[in-house]
Scaffold this active site. Structure first.
Site, PDB file in Angstrom:
ATOM      1  CD  GLU A 128      -3.049  -1.521   2.311  1.00 52.34           C
ATOM      2  OE1 GLU A 128      -2.896  -0.620   3.186  1.00 52.34           O
ATOM      3  OE2 GLU A 128      -3.854  -2.176   2.265  1.00 52.34           O
ATOM      4  CD  GLU A 182      -4.846  -7.729   0.269  1.00 60.92           C
ATOM      5  OE1 GLU A 182      -5.721  -7.358   0.888  1.00 60.92           O
ATOM      6  OE2 GLU A 182      -3.689  -7.840   0.454  1.00 60.92           O
TER       7      GLU A 182
END
Length: 575
Positions: A350, A452
């Site tokens: 991220e 994910e």
């Protein structure tokens, strides 16, 4: 042999004709990541838009609201484009009324955009207003000053509006917005599904001709042939947690379905080193051992996480010199321990949304992590991994252009085998936007994984299952996607946002959807008889198969594989 060659040619011809004979397959995959001097022509000749290349001046285009000025300019090659200047509001821009938008259609949007002003770049968004009360974000671009950037996106209306408008906006009101080669093309749901099926047929399946002979080489007509797929090549799986250890029902359920896994938390720094110097890899080791014993590949997730909430508390308290030593030790510890044991690594999680290490160790800190990890594990791809890349166009921190720019910076830091990780935590999916972003990322030639995948728990189980199927079909159909992993690790309390089963391993609607895709739609099973040439042909998903042939009381069996490659595979078996 001439007959066999003719048969193979005919099969390929029929297959390709099936993929291109319907207008539904005319989706344009074109995309661009470089800033260009001149824009390309509009996709679909502009689709349903009027005057998409501004050859007819401003006809069909108006200023949205306010006192900004619209005018046409011409490049030195004769190319015309529209300019919105004197902008007072973010939404002051060229706009066009849209006729008859339908909630039953999917709309693909594209445009070439640049800005003019005192800055080098600015975020420009394409939006659609519906009945003056709803505003849809259809795409965005980090537009540059002095060259044209390609915006590609799309949207699906929630209802069929009475009136609507396409427009462009930028929060930087001090720049002019320049637009050219705009396109808006609708597709019906049926056309969209046919496009997916055609891509799956051409990119995930192969044609096989089985030739049956006797021991003397004579071809055998009317031999019974059974082909059953037993494993798939495409990586598809789920996250797992330590809850799978010793849980035989969970283990049986998982290994029956999936060939790929990722550890939900057990490899993260806060889990493996909760106190400085107190390393604990026992759960990761046990989970990896179970996966290895059952032929399940594992992603390495993750070495670092930029979000301070998920960084060990002791790490955040270190001074900069101590922090540098700690991150160096972390890389050596985890990558050194598992080098060659994972199929890819999420190196710095991220990075588009958080910057703890850059803030503390300098602007190139995370790039050095990739290079250091690659040196310790030189054959394993190193992935970026972030969210809201394909999920939505409304997150200004995670535009596809920012993602690409960060990939380029990693590449420039040294010899790194890069990969693209798209977390894919969806609410209601916008499939035209998802496909458009995958098109753009696909031009880079890097492996793309949906890492994910899940659907927001605000939806009921059936709605989650419906949206999950849409996401999985779109991802599996896109030729640039090389793997899909769902974020559905099971705990007694449930899952992060979406479960496939309850804790007694009874399928929930999402699990039923996954089973239908895995065991019906994306699995090949064939029964038939050989023709007068002793042959039978079929299209099969890439993977491993059991082949059985019988005739006049005699049976022969053979293992076989359908693999990716050009042309038709020929398999010969004797009875």
């Amino acid at each position: 042999m001439a007959t066999l060659a003719l048969t193979a040619f005919f099969l390929l011809f029929i297959w390709n004709m099936a993929a291109t004979s319907d207008g539904a397959y005319d989706y344009d995959t074109s995309s661009y990541t470089q800033c260009e001097i001149y824009p390309a022509a509009p996709l679909y000749n502009g689709g349903i838009l009027i005057n998409p290349s501004f050859e007819d001046g401003t006809h069909g285009w108006t200023e949205l609201i306010g006192n900004s000025k619209l005018h046409i300019e011409t490049q030195n090659n004769g190319n015309k484009y529209i300019v919105a200047s004197n902008r007072q509001m973010t939404y002051h821009s060229p706009s066009q009324k849209l006729q008859n938008l339908s909630q039953d259609a999917k709309y693909t949007l594209s445009a070439w955009v640049q800005i003019r002003g005192a800055v080098n770049s600015a975020l420009v968004k394409a939006s659609v207003s519906m009945d003056g009360k709803t505003y849809i974000s259809a795409g965005n671009i980090m537009a540059k000053n002095g060259c044209w950037s390609f915006l590609k996106g799309g949207f699906v209306p929630d209802w069929s509006p009475t009136h609507s408008k396409l427009y462009f906006e930028s929060s930087n009101k001090h720049v002019d917005i320049l637009v050219d080669s705009v396109s808006l093309q609708p597709f019906t749901d049926e056309q969209w599904r046919l496009q997916q099926e055609e891509r799956i047929r051409t990119k995930r399946m192969g044609i096989v001709i089985v030739h049956v002979t006797d021991v003397h080489g004579n071809t055998l007509e009317k031999a019974n042939v059974a082909v059953k797929q037993k494993s798939r090549r495409f990586p598809l799986g789920s996250a797992i947690a330590q809850t799978i250890l010793g849980n035989e029902p969970y283990q049986r359920w998982f290994k029956k379905r999936f060939n790929t896994a990722v550890f939900e938390n057990e490899l993260k720094w806060y889990f493996t080193e909760p106190q400085q110097g107190n390393l604990d890899y026992k759960f990761a080791d046990k989970m990896l051992a179970w996966c290895n014993a059952n032929g399940i590949n594992v992603r390495g997730h993750n070495i670092f996480w930029e979000d301070p909430k998920y960084i060990p508390s002791w790490v955040t308290k270190l001074n900069n010199e101590e922090l540098q030593k700690a991150v160096n030790y972390r890389i050596k510890s985890v990558v050194g321990r598992y080098a060659g044991k994972f199929i890819n690594w999420d190196v710095s999680n991220e990075m588009l949304h958080f910057s703890f290490y850059e803030d503390r160790l300098g602007p190139n800190a995370s790039y050095t992590f990739y290079l250091a990890a690659q040196r310790l594990d030189p054959r394993t791809p190193m992935f970026m991994n972030d969210y809201n890349i394909i999920e939505t166009s409304q997150d200004p921190n995670s535009t596809v252009d920012e993602y690409i720019e960060m990939l380029r910076k990693i590449k420039h830091s040294g010899r790194v085998m890069e990969g693209i990780g798209l977390e894919s935590h969806f609410s209601k999916p916008n499939l035209p936007y998802m496909r458009a972003v995958l098109d753009k990322l696909g031009t880079l030639g890097l492996p793309i994984w949906l890492t994910e995948v899940d659907v927001n728990s605000n939806f009921d189980h059936q709605t989650q299952a419906t949206y999950l199927e849409e996401i999985l079909r779109e991802g599996f159909a896109h030729p640039a996607v090389e793997g899909i992993v769902m974020w559905t690790a099971l705990h007694p309390y449930g899952c992060y946002r979406m479960c496939l089963t309850d804790y007694n391993m009874r399928n929930l609607p999402a699990g039923e959807t996954v089973d239908r895709l895995l065991f019906q739609d994306w699995m090949t099973s064939v029964r038939g008889e050989t023709d007068k040439n002793g042959s039978i042909n079929f299209q099969g998903f890439f993977g491993d198969y059991d082949l059985s042939v019988s005739l006049n009381g005699k049976t022969a069996t053979q293992a076989m594989s359908v693999y990716q490659g050009d042309g038709i595979q020929h398999l010969y078996i004797q009875i």
